[in-house]
Design an enzyme around this catalytic site. Structure first.
Site, short mmCIF file in Angstrom:
data_model
loop_
_atom_site.label_atom_id
_atom_site.label_comp_id
_atom_site.label_asym_id
_atom_site.label_seq_id
_atom_site.Cartn_x
_atom_site.Cartn_y
_atom_site.Cartn_z
N ASN A 91 1.00 -1.25 -0.14
CA ASN A 91 0.05 0.15 -0.12
C ASN A 91 1.02 1.27 0.13
OD1 ASN A 91 -2.15 2.09 0.34
ND2 ASN A 91 -3.29 0.64 1.52
N ASP A 92 1.26 1.88 1.26
CA ASP A 92 1.91 3.09 1.13
C ASP A 92 3.21 3.04 0.41
OD1 ASP A 92 0.01 4.30 2.99
OD2 ASP A 92 0.67 2.85 4.44
#
Length: 464
Positions: free
Chosen positions: A390-391
């Site tokens: 994700n990040d």
């Protein structure tokens, strides 16, 4: 010191250095671990049987029993643990290392009949072992609990930054008072031990599970420092050198992890570490629209691609899909597709987690690429498959100065021609913010459990 013992310690020290060097590459890591283990075995045998101290037979028996029990337990645990559970195992074993250092400090303090007459530097060394060892022990156990799901990922404590910093000041001040006063009070000693244990818990409790690579690295470093301190206490060179190697390697790795998370070492130790910005509910920044895809459509893209890059994340580990993704990779290669894996330094729950996970499924080390090496290649990638990350792929790190991850080094997935992202849902990552990549016009979202989605993808490809 016995000359033969000195030679054994020298050999052991060399094996530690050689082993550590070999651990720097996946292909030599196994042999490096074995070499260092042999060196440690030599040091243990030498310390027990080659010394100038008369030791009762019963002590040898107790040592032998302890080593036997510990070896059997360690072997059984290591053989049975799943690769997805490796971070928990590292944290647990690291905690025991800290506990050992703390106990050694306690024994040295209590067993010294003239603690008030002992040099201040030696008393300070003993107390350092107690404080650092106890912090590492309790902190590692909390990290273990978070990683295996026994504890909530993030447990917020009101004003925890101030509380934690006060505990640090209290531990240092209390230790200084004991040293300067020359007190031999066991009550003070246990008070310091208690402060260390409580601080270790408070230090790790507020930190989210996604931040664990830095935490584990830092705690490992503290264990090494504690081991070096015990080496000073016993005037044991092999313990000192081994501890220094672990401590310094851990600090270097911690700093590297901090850079990869866009943090400073100071923020890790003194409070802002783990504080994440939570996106406000109900606010839509109008980043765009989400485009869903199916396994069939994703398979068609990959089937006709020349270059495919796979980005593994913690979601891959949670779904235990490492074997399926290797099958997908082999299938693509058989079709003439060039496949590589892009590994972000903090992907997973401990340093090198993705490397270990993929190694379990026998992925060739040569196609595992670190962030700095793979980033220039994304522009030439026909398809990038993001699985559970994700990040570490969020373009906000480059594009949004107001973002909490702004400045964080990421994988430049957005530069690829086509992007397929596999996630269970649109749930935010540890930073609690929207991922701009998901709204990119080149991105297609493949929702579902990683193992199930990849299995369907493999099935579709086999039919083409």
């Amino acid at each position: 010191m016995n000359i033969l013992l000195s030679i054994i310690y020298l050999i052991s020290t060399i094996t530690f250095i050689v082993g550590l060097k070999k651990l720097g590459h996946p292909e030599t890591a196994k042999s490096g671990n074995l070499i260092a283990s042999v060196g440690m075995g030599l040091a243990i045998v030498g310390t027990i049987f080659i010394n100038d101290i008369e030791v009762p037979i019963i002590i040898y028996v107790l040592i032998g029993v302890a080593i036997t029990i510990g070896s059997i337990m360690g072997w059984l645990i290591a053989m049975k643990v799943e690769m997805t559970k490796m971070p928990e195992l590292v944290s647990l074993f690291n905690g025991f290392g800290g506990a050992s250092a703390a106990l050694i400090g306690v024994v040295e303090f209590i067993g010294n009949d003239n603690i008030s007459g002992t040099k201040a530097t030696m008393v300070a060394t003993i107390l350092s072992a107690v404080a650092i060892g106890s912090i590492t022990f309790s902190g590692s156990l909390v990290a273990w609990g978070k990683l295996n799901g026994s504890l909530k990922s993030v447990i917020k404590i009101p004003q925890y930054n101030i509380i934690n910093n006060l505990f640090v000041i209290a531990i240092i001040s209390f230790s200084a008072y004991i040293v300067m006063s020359g007190s031999d009070s066991q009550l003070f000693l246990y008070g310091l031990l208690g402060l260390g244990i409580v601080y270790g818990v408070l230090f790790v409790l507020p930190i989210g599970g996604a931040d664990m690579p830095v935490v584990i690295s830092l705690l490992n470093s503290l264990t090494g420092i504690a081991a070096a301190i015990t080496g000073v206490l016993y005037d044991n060179m092999v313990m000192l050198v081994g501890g220094i190697l672990v401590g310094s390697a851990g600090i270097i790795l911690t700093i590297s992890m901090c850079k990869a998370m866009n943090r400073t070492l100071g923020s890790v130790i003194f409070g802002s570490f783990g504080a994440t910005a939570v996106a406000e509910e109900g606010i839509n920044k109008s980043l765009g629209t989400i485009k869903k895809t199916t396994s069939s459509d994703a398979a068609i893209m990959m089937n006709y691609a020349t270059n495919v890059i796979i980005v593994p994340g913690y979601g891959l580990a949670v779904a235990q899909a490492q074997h399926v993704i290797h099958e997908l990779e082999e299938l693509l290669v058989s079709k003439g597709v060039n496949v590589k894996y892009a590994i972000h330094p903090v992907a997973g729950r401990m340093p090198g987690h993705m490397n270990v996970l993929l190694a379990e499924s026998n992925v060739d080390y040569s196609i595992l690429s670190e962030m700095d090496d793979i980033n220039p290649q994304f522009a030439n990638a026909d398809v990038v498959l993001v699985v559970g990350a994700n990040d570490v792929v969020n373009p906000a790190a480059h594009n949004d100065p107001a973002s909490p991850i702004y400045g964080m080094p990421i994988l430049d997935v957005e530069k690829a021609k086509h992007i397929v992202v596999n996630k269970r849902s649109m749930k935010a990552g540890y930073a609690g913010i929207e991922n701009e990549l998901f709204y990119n016009s080149k991105t297609s979202m493949l929702f579902g459990d990683a193992k199930e989605a990849l299995t369907e993808l493999v099935g579709e490809l086999k039919g083409m």
